[in-house]
Design an enzyme around this catalytic site. Sequence first.
Site, short mmCIF file in Angstrom:
data_model
loop_
_atom_site.label_atom_id
_atom_site.label_comp_id
_atom_site.label_asym_id
_atom_site.label_seq_id
_atom_site.Cartn_x
_atom_site.Cartn_y
_atom_site.Cartn_z
N LYS A 80 0.87 -1.18 0.00
CA LYS A 80 0.00 0.00 0.00
C LYS A 80 0.90 1.22 0.00
O LYS A 80 2.06 1.16 0.45
CB LYS A 80 -0.86 0.00 1.26
CG LYS A 80 -2.06 0.89 1.20
CD LYS A 80 -3.26 0.18 0.60
CE LYS A 80 -4.45 1.10 0.49
NZ LYS A 80 -5.62 0.42 -0.03
N VAL A 181 -26.18 2.55 -0.56
CA VAL A 181 -26.42 2.18 -1.96
C VAL A 181 -25.65 3.13 -2.89
O VAL A 181 -26.22 3.85 -3.69
CB VAL A 181 -27.93 2.10 -2.31
CG1 VAL A 181 -28.48 0.76 -1.92
CG2 VAL A 181 -28.74 3.22 -1.64
N VAL A 184 -21.11 0.26 -5.13
CA VAL A 184 -21.23 -1.20 -4.93
C VAL A 184 -22.65 -1.57 -4.53
O VAL A 184 -23.26 -2.48 -5.10
CB VAL A 184 -20.24 -1.69 -3.85
CG1 VAL A 184 -20.41 -3.18 -3.61
CG2 VAL A 184 -18.80 -1.38 -4.24
N1 NAD Z 1 -15.81 0.19 -4.86
C1 NAD Z 1 -15.18 -0.97 -4.69
O1 NAD Z 1 -14.84 -1.66 -5.65
C2 NAD Z 1 -14.90 -1.47 -3.29
C3 NAD Z 1 -14.00 -2.54 -3.13
C4 NAD Z 1 -13.75 -3.04 -1.85
C5 NAD Z 1 -14.39 -2.46 -0.76
N2 NAD Z 1 -15.26 -1.40 -0.95
C6 NAD Z 1 -15.93 -0.82 0.22
O2 NAD Z 1 -17.35 -0.90 0.04
C7 NAD Z 1 -17.98 0.24 0.61
C8 NAD Z 1 -18.81 0.95 -0.45
O3 NAD Z 1 -17.95 1.36 -1.50
P1 NAD Z 1 -18.52 2.24 -2.72
O4 NAD Z 1 -17.43 2.23 -3.72
O5 NAD Z 1 -19.87 1.77 -3.09
O6 NAD Z 1 -18.59 3.67 -2.05
P2 NAD Z 1 -19.61 4.85 -2.40
O7 NAD Z 1 -19.02 6.05 -1.78
O8 NAD Z 1 -19.93 4.85 -3.85
O9 NAD Z 1 -20.95 4.43 -1.63
C9 NAD Z 1 -21.08 4.47 -0.24
C10 NAD Z 1 -22.54 4.82 0.05
O10 NAD Z 1 -22.72 4.75 1.46
C11 NAD Z 1 -23.48 5.90 1.86
N3 NAD Z 1 -23.20 6.16 3.27
C12 NAD Z 1 -22.14 6.79 3.82
N4 NAD Z 1 -22.26 6.82 5.16
C13 NAD Z 1 -23.40 6.18 5.46
C14 NAD Z 1 -24.06 5.88 6.67
N5 NAD Z 1 -23.56 6.23 7.84
N6 NAD Z 1 -25.23 5.22 6.60
C15 NAD Z 1 -25.76 4.85 5.41
N7 NAD Z 1 -25.19 5.10 4.23
C16 NAD Z 1 -24.02 5.76 4.26
C17 NAD Z 1 -23.05 7.00 0.93
O11 NAD Z 1 -24.04 8.03 0.87
C18 NAD Z 1 -22.92 6.23 -0.39
O12 NAD Z 1 -24.13 6.21 -1.11
C19 NAD Z 1 -16.84 1.08 1.20
O13 NAD Z 1 -16.67 0.74 2.55
C20 NAD Z 1 -15.63 0.66 0.40
O14 NAD Z 1 -14.42 0.84 1.13
C21 NAD Z 1 -15.53 -0.91 -2.19
#
Ligand code: NAD
Length: 353
Positions: A80, A181, A184
């Site tokens: 990282k 939502v 992912v």
């Molecule tokens: N994008 C990827 O490929 C990936 C890969 C591995 C892990 N992740 C993890 O998955 C999670 C989602 O990733 P993403 O890319 O969809 O992020 P994103 O920012 O697109 O979506 C996160 C969503 O969560 C909502 N949110 C934030 N705080 C909240 C709360 N307290 N209560 C309810 N909703 C809340 C946000 O409004 C947003 O809609 C993260 O924790 C990320 O680290 C993502």
Amino acid sequence: MGVFETIGTETHESVHFGEDKASGLRAIVAIHSTALGPSLGGTRFYDFPDEDAALVDVLRLSKGMTYKAAAAGLAQGGGKAVIIGDPSVLAHDDLFRAYGRFIEGLAGRYITAEDVGTTVANMEVVATQTSFVSGLPVESGGSGDPSPATARGVLASIRAVSMHLWNTDSLHGRRVAVKGVGKVGLALVEMLTTEGVEVVVADVNDRATEVASTRFGAKVVAVEEVHTVACDVFSPCALGADLNESTIPELACASVVGSANNQLAVDEDADRLAERAILYAPDFVVNAGGIINIAAETDGYNLEKANDMVDRIYDNLTEILKASDTLGVSTEKAAEHIAESRIDAATKQGGGS
Ligand SMILES: NC(=O)c1ccc[n+]([C@@H]2O[C@H](COP(=O)([O-])OP(=O)(O)OC[C@H]3O[C@@H](n4cnc5c(N)ncnc54)[C@H](O)[C@@H]3O)[C@@H](O)[C@H]2O)c1
């Protein structure tokens, strides 16, 4: 605190410091392990309070990447990088070119990608100086946005949990509560509704829940309530630490399977879930679809091949759930155990890059 003191008893292979005064670059790359292959992990650009905090973070995150890659069965190690500073001030092309030269100097022992605070566009600038960058746009021969692959991996994980608990792969008629939502979570909601799953969602962003509701017919509940919904699967897809001392007693689900990183607030939460007979699918196994998709760039990216690799999360998780039963340990411990045995076996065979 000194560097070696901060590293303490951790067993990272090496830690590298890069500076370019002209562009303001100050970066740290931590290579935790290359036993299974070159280390892979994103670059986090963040205004850390001090250098020590940056070092602690990069050491912790790189170790996590080793476990994630090993648990996914990838021929990749864990690494990282952090860039210290405020990206809204410092994130310009000169800095990313200097950063690219720093990464090139590590001769492929560390492969970078985007992470919090960096973008795919930044990585394209890094790629002008080094080939050790992944997760580039599809137009540039990369794998693009990893989110759909991550959602696909969550779906495969829910299926594996379904087979383990209910002896069926079919999700038809199940009820899943998705917290968050975004990229992912929404992709997952779409996949689940296609499978005939009743979906309940919550998000701090009203527009996001509106899309889930109007497009996919999801029922919307309050953010404070979503973990208490009676359902087959609770799927945290927002931020970390959703499983903690106060939420776990309130859960009304049979299992937890979501994409969010670091879902357990503390290690003991894995035992708290087990005591309540709630099956917890370890987050770093469930959400590996993104890194698997990026790793699929190694021999030239192909979506079909990448999807096949992501779908293997089903088998990985099944093995972990069985090991948890056999060894009488939490699913988190079982996943760590399997990852560590893969790393140990590769180390004994003299693996590494
Ligand atoms: N994008 C990827 O490929 C990936 C890969 C591995 C892990 N992740 C993890 O998955 C999670 C989602 O990733 P993403 O890319 O969809 O992020 P994103 O920012 O697109 O979506 C996160 C969503 O969560 C909502 N949110 C934030 N705080 C909240 C709360 N307290 N209560 C309810 N909703 C809340 C946000 O409004 C947003 O809609 C993260 O924790 C990320 O680290 C993502």
